[in-house]
Design an enzyme around this catalytic site. Structure first.
Site, PDB file in Angstrom:
ATOM      1  N   GLY A  22       0.784  -1.225   0.000  1.00 23.42           N
ATOM      2  CA  GLY A  22       0.000   0.000   0.000  1.00 23.42           C
ATOM      3  C   GLY A  22       0.814   1.272   0.000  1.00 23.42           C
ATOM      4  O   GLY A  22       0.258   2.371   0.008  1.00 23.42           O
ATOM      5  N   SER A  23       2.147   1.177  -0.052  1.00 21.01           N
ATOM      6  CA  SER A  23       2.994   2.364   0.026  1.00 21.01           C
ATOM      7  C   SER A  23       2.966   3.147  -1.280  1.00 21.01           C
ATOM      8  O   SER A  23       2.963   2.578  -2.372  1.00 21.01           O
ATOM      9  CB  SER A  23       4.429   1.960   0.363  1.00 21.01           C
ATOM     10  N   ASP A  24       2.941   4.463  -1.168  1.00 23.13           N
ATOM     11  CA  ASP A  24       2.981   5.333  -2.336  1.00 23.13           C
ATOM     12  C   ASP A  24       3.665   6.634  -1.971  1.00 23.13           C
ATOM     13  O   ASP A  24       4.173   6.788  -0.854  1.00 23.13           O
ATOM     14  CB  ASP A  24       1.576   5.565  -2.902  1.00 23.13           C
ATOM     15  N   LYS A 215      -0.770  -1.295 -12.733  1.00 23.11           N
ATOM     16  CA  LYS A 215      -0.576   0.099 -12.332  1.00 23.11           C
ATOM     17  C   LYS A 215       0.659   0.223 -11.463  1.00 23.11           C
ATOM     18  O   LYS A 215       0.897  -0.618 -10.591  1.00 23.11           O
ATOM     19  CB  LYS A 215      -1.802   0.628 -11.594  1.00 23.11           C
ATOM     20  N   ASP A 245       0.166   6.250 -11.092  1.00 20.52           N
ATOM     21  CA  ASP A 245      -0.628   6.875 -10.024  1.00 20.52           C
ATOM     22  C   ASP A 245       0.294   7.699  -9.142  1.00 20.52           C
ATOM     23  O   ASP A 245       1.177   7.153  -8.473  1.00 20.52           O
ATOM     24  CB  ASP A 245      -1.311   5.771  -9.207  1.00 20.52           C
ATOM     25  N   ASN A 247      -0.810   9.794  -6.668  1.00 21.56           N
ATOM     26  CA  ASN A 247      -1.383  10.012  -5.335  1.00 21.56           C
ATOM     27  C   ASN A 247      -1.277  11.458  -4.879  1.00 21.56           C
ATOM     28  O   ASN A 247      -0.826  11.756  -3.774  1.00 21.56           O
ATOM     29  CB  ASN A 247      -0.761   9.082  -4.306  1.00 21.56           C
ATOM     30  N   GLU A 271      -3.004   8.963 -12.801  1.00 20.18           N
ATOM     31  CA  GLU A 271      -4.045   8.994 -11.772  1.00 20.18           C
ATOM     32  C   GLU A 271      -3.661   9.957 -10.653  1.00 20.18           C
ATOM     33  O   GLU A 271      -2.494   9.993 -10.241  1.00 20.18           O
ATOM     34  CB  GLU A 271      -4.214   7.583 -11.214  1.00 20.18           C
ATOM     35  N   GLU A 298     -10.918   8.907  -6.394  1.00 16.43           N
ATOM     36  CA  GLU A 298     -10.970   8.135  -5.147  1.00 16.43           C
ATOM     37  C   GLU A 298     -11.032   9.030  -3.921  1.00 16.43           C
ATOM     38  O   GLU A 298     -11.531   8.604  -2.873  1.00 16.43           O
ATOM     39  CB  GLU A 298      -9.782   7.183  -5.032  1.00 16.43           C
ATOM     40  N   ALA A 349     -10.063   0.706  -5.803  1.00 21.48           N
ATOM     41  CA  ALA A 349     -10.254  -0.403  -4.861  1.00 21.48           C
ATOM     42  C   ALA A 349      -8.906  -0.721  -4.225  1.00 21.48           C
ATOM     43  O   ALA A 349      -7.996   0.099  -4.251  1.00 21.48           O
ATOM     44  CB  ALA A 349     -10.847  -1.619  -5.565  1.00 21.48           C
ATOM     45  N   GLY A 350      -8.768  -1.899  -3.662  1.00 15.26           N
ATOM     46  CA  GLY A 350      -7.480  -2.317  -3.148  1.00 15.26           C
ATOM     47  C   GLY A 350      -7.319  -2.192  -1.652  1.00 15.26           C
ATOM     48  O   GLY A 350      -6.606  -2.982  -1.038  1.00 15.26           O
ATOM     49  N   GLU A 379     -10.178  -1.964 -10.231  1.00 15.24           N
ATOM     50  CA  GLU A 379      -8.884  -2.235  -9.602  1.00 15.24           C
ATOM     51  C   GLU A 379      -8.955  -3.476  -8.714  1.00 15.24           C
ATOM     52  O   GLU A 379      -9.965  -3.735  -8.062  1.00 15.24           O
ATOM     53  CB  GLU A 379      -8.458  -1.022  -8.775  1.00 15.24           C
TER      54      GLU A 379
END
Length: 428
Positions: A22-24, A215, A245, A247, A271, A298, A349-350, A379
Site C-alpha cells: 500500500g505504500s505510495d 498500475k 498513479d 497520489n 491517476e 478516489e 479499490a485495493g 482495480e
C-alpha cells in the site's frame, strides 16, 4: 416492516506497513484499516459496512459512526423508499451536516451506515447487492439520488431516461455478467516501496494471470519513476496497459513534466496527478498530457466535485470509491453523471474491503446504466481478502460475479477480533 435496533462499531487495523503493502508517494507507512459498523435490526437481520482508512484516522471515524446511532435506531428500513428517506435524514441533519457540508469524516461515516443498510437489504432479499440494485424500477433507483446541486448537469427526468433505456435488456446483460465476469486490473506489482526485483516479478505474474492492465505508483523521484517504468514495460511487453498513479503528489507543471518524461514507456493514464479538489488543475493537466488519459476520483468528496470534473472536461476516467462518498446512494448519482457525460468509470479499490464493494457498483452500472464494459476495469489488489466472508475473486483478469446475498462487506468475526485496535492479538 423492519427497523434498526442497534449498531456496533469496531476499530480494525492491519499492519500492512511492515511489508510496505500500500505504500505510495504520499502514504509511505499505511496500516490498512477499517472503521467497521454492524447494524442489527428488529427482525433479526443484520448489515455490515465500513470506512477505509490507513491507521490513526480510524479512531476519528469510529467516533463519527457512533454519533450517527441516535438518528438511526428505530428508523424503518424495509423498502427502497425507506432507504431513500433514511439517507436524506442522515445527510440533511443540520447539526451533522455543519461539519461538511456533505464531505469529510462525517460524510464518510454516513456512507458506511448507508452501505450497511444496503447490505442488510440485499441480504434480506436473498440476492447480491449488484442484482438487487439492477432490478429495482427506474423510479426506485432515482429516488435514492439527491439531485440538489446536480440539476444543471443531470435532473431526475434525464436520469430516468438513462435507466429506462437500459431496462428492456437488463436480464441479458445480467446473464452475460454471470458467465463472463467483469474486467479487472491490478496494482499489486506497483507499490512504491517494493524492490525492482519484486516489481518485475509481480508484473510478469500479473500478465500470466490474465491481466491486460497493471498500475505503478510514481511521484517520489522522477528519474526513479522512469527507471521503474522502463523495467515494467520491458517485463510486460508493448500490449499491456500500464497506468501510473501519483497520489496527489504534484503541482500542474510538475505533473506535465513527469508525464512527458514517462511518455516513451506509453503510460495509459495518470491517476491523481494533483490535489483531488482542484478541478481546473486536472483540466489543465489533461490538455497538456494527451493522449495520456487523466484519471481521478478516489478522494473526490461528493457528487458535486464529480459533476465539476465532468463539466470542466477535466478527466478521461472517473474513479469512484465505495467508502469515500455517501454510500450506494451517492454512487448511483455519480454513475448516472458519468454516463451522461460519456466518461468510463474505473473504480478505486485495493484497500480493506474496497474490491469486495466496488465490484457490485460496476456490475450494477453495466446492467442498468452504461450497458458496456468497454474501457472499463475495476482495480484489484490481492491482499486482505481472506478476512471477508465472501471475498472478491478474480480469475483470468476478471472479477467473478458475486452470487452470495449482500454487499460482500462482512468480515470474519475472528479477523475482527484479531485485528481490533489496540487490544487485538495482531497488535499485542
Amino acid at each position: 416492516m423492519s427497523s434498526v435496533s442497534s449498531i456496533t462499531v469496531s476499530d480494525i487495523r492491519f499492519p500492512t506497513s511492515r511489508e510496505l503493502d500500500g505504500s505510495d508517494a504520499m502514504n509511505p507507512d499505511p496500516d490498512y484499516s477499517a472503521a467497521y459498523v454492524r447494524l442489527a435490526c428488529d427482525d433479526d437481520t443484520e448489515g455490515d459496512g465500513f470506512v477505509f482508512t490507513i491507521g490513526r484516522g480510524n479512531e476519528v471515524v469510529v467516533t463519527a459512526l457512533q454519533a450517527v446511532e441516535p438518528l438511526l435506531v428505530g428508523r424503518p428500513i424495509g423498502t427502497p423508499h425507506d432507504l431513500a428517506e433514511t439517507a436524506r435524514a442522515l445527510l440533511h441533519d443540520s447539526q451533522l451536516r455543519w461539519l461538511g457540508p456533505e464531505k469529510g469524516v462525517m460524510h464518510m461515516a454516513i456512507g458506511a451506515v448507508l452501505n450497511a443498510l444496503w447490505d442488510r437489504q440485499s441480504r434480506a432479499a436473498g440476492v447480491p447487492l449488484w442484482e438487487y440494485l439492477a432490478f429495482l424500477s427506474p423510479e426506485e433507483i432515482v429516488d435514492q439520488v439527491d439531485f440538489r446541486y446536480l440539476s444543471d448537469a443531470l435532473d431526475r427526468e434525464q436520469a430516468l431516461d438513462i435507466l429506462r433505456a437500459a431496462e428492456p435488456t437488463r436480464r441479458e446483460r445480467a446473464e452475460h455478467l454471470r458467465s463472463a465476469g467483469y474486467p479487472a486490473y491490478t496494482t499489486s506489482p506497483g507499490w512504491l516501496g517494493y524492490s525492482d526485483e519484486k516489481m518485475v516479478r509481480l508484473a510478469r505474474e500479473a500478465v500470466a494471470d490474465g491481466y491486460t492492465q497493471i498500475k505503478l505508483k510514481v511521484g517520489a523521484d522522477a528519474e526513479d519513476d522512469a527507471r521503474r517504468m522502463r523495467l515494467a514495460r520491458e517485463a510486460v511487453g508493448p500490449d499491456i496497459r500500464i497506468a501510473i498513479d501519483a497520489n496527489q503528489r504534484w503541482d500542474v507543471e510538475d505533473a506535465v513534466g513527469a508525464v512527458h518524461l514517462l511518455a516513451p514507456y506509453d503510460p495509459y493514464w495518470i491517476e491523481e496527478p494533483t490535489s483531488p479538489d482542484d478541478v481546473l488543475a486536472h483540466a489543465a493537466i489533461r490538455r497538456r498530457v494527451a493522449p495520456v488519459k487523466v484519471a481521478t476520483g478516489e478522494h473526490a468528496q461528493n457528487r458535486v466535485v464529480f459533476k465539476q470534473l465532468l463539466q470542466a472536461g477535466a478527466i478521461d476516467v472517473l474513479q469512484l470509491d465505495a467508502a469515500r462518498v455517501a454510500g450506494v446512494n451517492e454512487n448511483i448519482a455519480i454513475l448516472l453523471l458519468a454516463h451522461r457525460f460519456g466518461v468510463p468509470v474505473c473504480p478505486h479499490a485495493g484497500g480493506v474491503g474496497l474490491c469486495e464493494l466496488v465490484q457490485h457498483l460496476s456490475m450494477f452500472d453495466y446492467v442498468s446504466v452504461s450497458r458496456t464494459m468497454d474501457d472499463r476495469v475495476v482495480e484489484f489488489v490481492d491482499h486482505l481478502h481472506q478476512h471477508f466472508v465472501e471475498p472478491a475473486v478474480v480469475r483470468d483478469g476478471r472479477y467473478i460475479t458475486p452470487t452470495a446475498p449482500g454487499f460482500s462487506a462482512r468480515m470474519h468475526d475472528a479477523s475482527r477480533e484479531r485485528f481490533a485496535y489496540p487490544g487485538g492479538a495482531a497488535w499485542a
